[in-house]
Write an enzyme that holds these catalytic residues in place. Structure first.
Site, mmCIF file in Angstrom:
data_model
loop_
_atom_site.group_PDB
_atom_site.id
_atom_site.type_symbol
_atom_site.label_atom_id
_atom_site.label_comp_id
_atom_site.label_asym_id
_atom_site.label_seq_id
_atom_site.Cartn_x
_atom_site.Cartn_y
_atom_site.Cartn_z
ATOM 1 N N SER A 27 45.160 39.588 44.009
ATOM 2 C CA SER A 27 45.581 40.959 44.297
ATOM 3 C C SER A 27 46.174 41.683 43.091
ATOM 4 O O SER A 27 47.068 42.523 43.235
ATOM 5 C CB SER A 27 46.548 40.986 45.493
ATOM 6 O OG SER A 27 45.902 40.465 46.651
ATOM 7 N N ASN A 33 35.805 39.570 39.366
ATOM 8 C CA ASN A 33 35.007 38.677 40.224
ATOM 9 C C ASN A 33 34.475 39.542 41.362
ATOM 10 O O ASN A 33 35.206 39.873 42.286
ATOM 11 C CB ASN A 33 35.873 37.542 40.768
ATOM 12 C CG ASN A 33 35.111 36.700 41.775
ATOM 13 O OD1 ASN A 33 33.883 36.729 41.817
ATOM 14 N ND2 ASN A 33 35.832 35.936 42.584
ATOM 15 N N LYS A 57 32.413 38.801 43.590
ATOM 16 C CA LYS A 57 32.109 38.037 44.813
ATOM 17 C C LYS A 57 30.714 38.439 45.328
ATOM 18 O O LYS A 57 29.837 38.711 44.520
ATOM 19 C CB LYS A 57 33.189 38.227 45.871
ATOM 20 C CG LYS A 57 34.599 38.095 45.289
ATOM 21 C CD LYS A 57 35.654 37.978 46.329
ATOM 22 C CE LYS A 57 37.024 38.101 45.692
ATOM 23 N NZ LYS A 57 38.078 37.485 46.449
ATOM 24 N N GLY A 110 42.810 38.392 47.843
ATOM 25 C CA GLY A 110 42.232 39.296 48.837
ATOM 26 C C GLY A 110 43.193 39.639 49.962
ATOM 27 O O GLY A 110 42.793 40.185 50.991
ATOM 28 N N HIS A 116 36.396 28.541 42.228
ATOM 29 C CA HIS A 116 37.108 29.616 42.945
ATOM 30 C C HIS A 116 37.523 29.103 44.325
ATOM 31 O O HIS A 116 36.802 28.336 44.963
ATOM 32 C CB HIS A 116 36.208 30.849 43.075
ATOM 33 C CG HIS A 116 36.952 32.053 43.546
ATOM 34 N ND1 HIS A 116 37.217 32.268 44.882
ATOM 35 C CD2 HIS A 116 37.515 33.080 42.869
ATOM 36 C CE1 HIS A 116 37.909 33.391 44.989
ATOM 37 N NE2 HIS A 116 38.107 33.908 43.789
ATOM 38 N N GLU A 174 37.431 30.387 47.140
ATOM 39 C CA GLU A 174 36.462 30.631 48.226
ATOM 40 C C GLU A 174 35.351 29.585 48.208
ATOM 41 O O GLU A 174 34.821 29.210 49.257
ATOM 42 C CB GLU A 174 35.907 32.072 48.111
ATOM 43 C CG GLU A 174 36.959 33.083 48.539
ATOM 44 C CD GLU A 174 36.836 34.447 47.890
ATOM 45 O OE1 GLU A 174 35.785 34.755 47.297
ATOM 46 O OE2 GLU A 174 37.819 35.212 47.954
ATOM 47 N N GLU A 232 45.178 31.063 40.387
ATOM 48 C CA GLU A 232 44.970 31.954 41.530
ATOM 49 C C GLU A 232 45.605 31.355 42.781
ATOM 50 O O GLU A 232 44.990 30.520 43.455
ATOM 51 C CB GLU A 232 43.474 32.141 41.779
ATOM 52 C CG GLU A 232 42.742 32.814 40.636
ATOM 53 C CD GLU A 232 41.608 33.690 41.141
ATOM 54 O OE1 GLU A 232 41.578 34.862 40.780
ATOM 55 O OE2 GLU A 232 40.766 33.206 41.917
HETATM 56 C C1 PEP Z 1 39.533 36.690 43.129
HETATM 57 O O1 PEP Z 1 38.566 36.790 43.879
HETATM 58 O O2 PEP Z 1 39.500 35.878 42.194
HETATM 59 C C2 PEP Z 1 40.680 37.544 43.371
HETATM 60 C C3 PEP Z 1 41.754 37.385 42.646
HETATM 61 O O3 PEP Z 1 40.539 38.483 44.358
HETATM 62 P P1 PEP Z 1 41.575 39.700 44.667
HETATM 63 O O4 PEP Z 1 41.917 40.331 43.346
HETATM 64 O O5 PEP Z 1 40.819 40.608 45.562
HETATM 65 O O6 PEP Z 1 42.768 39.083 45.300
#
Ligand code: PEP
Length: 258
Positions: free
Chosen positions: A219, A13, A15, A179, A101, A103, A173
């Site tokens: 992460s 992803n 972003k 993040g 997501h 975000e 998630e």
């Molecule tokens: C994501 O944006 O779906 C995500 C898991 O980000 P990160 O791996 O940076 O935590």
């Protein structure tokens, strides 16, 4: 069905990162890292910004990297300034779309009802879906992770028939891990992915539940991917930060080979 028979899916992803030129460079770098490797054990997806779709698609041609968008509007067309429809995404050539997501939920007022409407729009336009669910830190601390994730899964999939589930990947998630550099332990990821599979079994029966790919995201990186992906209900990863660096992303793809 056991885990080995489910599709492993490693999805990046990106972003709001990577212009069209950056997208070309990153896809080319991923292709170079993958050269000579047999990656037929997993599906590889890059979730790119709308304006980079054409460049990413052109760069990915001839490889097994699929392109995903990061959002879709639920309406076919109309007065929705700034939004992108399913037909537009289909025409742009994406195969997948990430929906729900955290975000989007946190910054753009996404709710389970709008997530559900977007999932329906994606499927109606022949797109596959990566559907994101996950609890925030306060909910985990209150001990209501199971309730939250179960409710999200049920509402987000409301009215989606069993035969469409082959076009849906669920990404668990935990919001507190996205993040932040704070990863769920492999046991935490496994526990919630198993809960989601249990919800799918209740909604659609054991066969659909066993066939559905459930990813972990939060992460995930080159160092922790192997342990997370070793868990029997963790079929893949949705990766943010580490998907922006070709060597790291490809190490995660390698880790999915187990
Ligand atoms: C994501 O944006 O779906 C995500 C898991 O980000 P990160 O791996 O940076 O935590």
């Amino acid at each position: 069905m056991d885990k080995a028979k489910r599709r492993a899916v490693i999805a990046g992803n990106w972003k709001m990162n990577n212009t069209a030129a950056d997208a070309t460079a990153l896809i080319n770098a991923i292709k170079a890292e993958l050269a000579g490797k047999d990656t037929s054990y997993c599906e590889i997806i890059a979730g790119v910004p709308f304006t980079s779709i054409a460049a990413a698609k052109a760069a990915a041609e001839g490889s097994n990297i699929k392109i995903s968008a990061q959002n879709i509007h639920w309406a076919e067309k109309g007065a929705f300034t700034g939004e992108i429809s399913g037909a537009m995404l289909k025409e742009a050539g994406v195969e997948y779309v990430i929906i729900g997501h955290s975000e989007r939920r946190q910054y753009f007022g996404e709710t389970d009802n709008t997530v559900n409407a977007r999932v329906k729009a994606a499927l109606a336009n022949g797109l596959k879906v990566i559907l994101c669910v996950g609890e925030v830190l306060e909910q985990r601390e209150q001990g209501i992770t199971e309730e939250i994730v179960s409710m999200q899964t049920k509402v987000d999939l409301l009215g989606i028939p069993a035969e469409e589930m082959k076009n849906i990947i669920i990404a668990y998630e935990p919001v507190w891990a996205i993040g932040t550099g704070k990863t769920a332990t492999a046991d935490q990821a496994e526990e919630v992915c198993a809960i989601i599979r249990g919800v799918l079994a209740k909604l659609y029966g054991a066969d659909v539940a066993e066939a559905t790919t459930i990813q972990y995201g939060g992460s995930m990186n080159a160092g922790n991917a192997a342990e997370l992906l070793s868990k029997k209900n963790v079929d893949g990863g949705l990766i943010g930060g580490a998907s922006l660096k070709a060597p790291d992303f490809v190490k995660i793809i390698d880790a999915a080979a187990q």
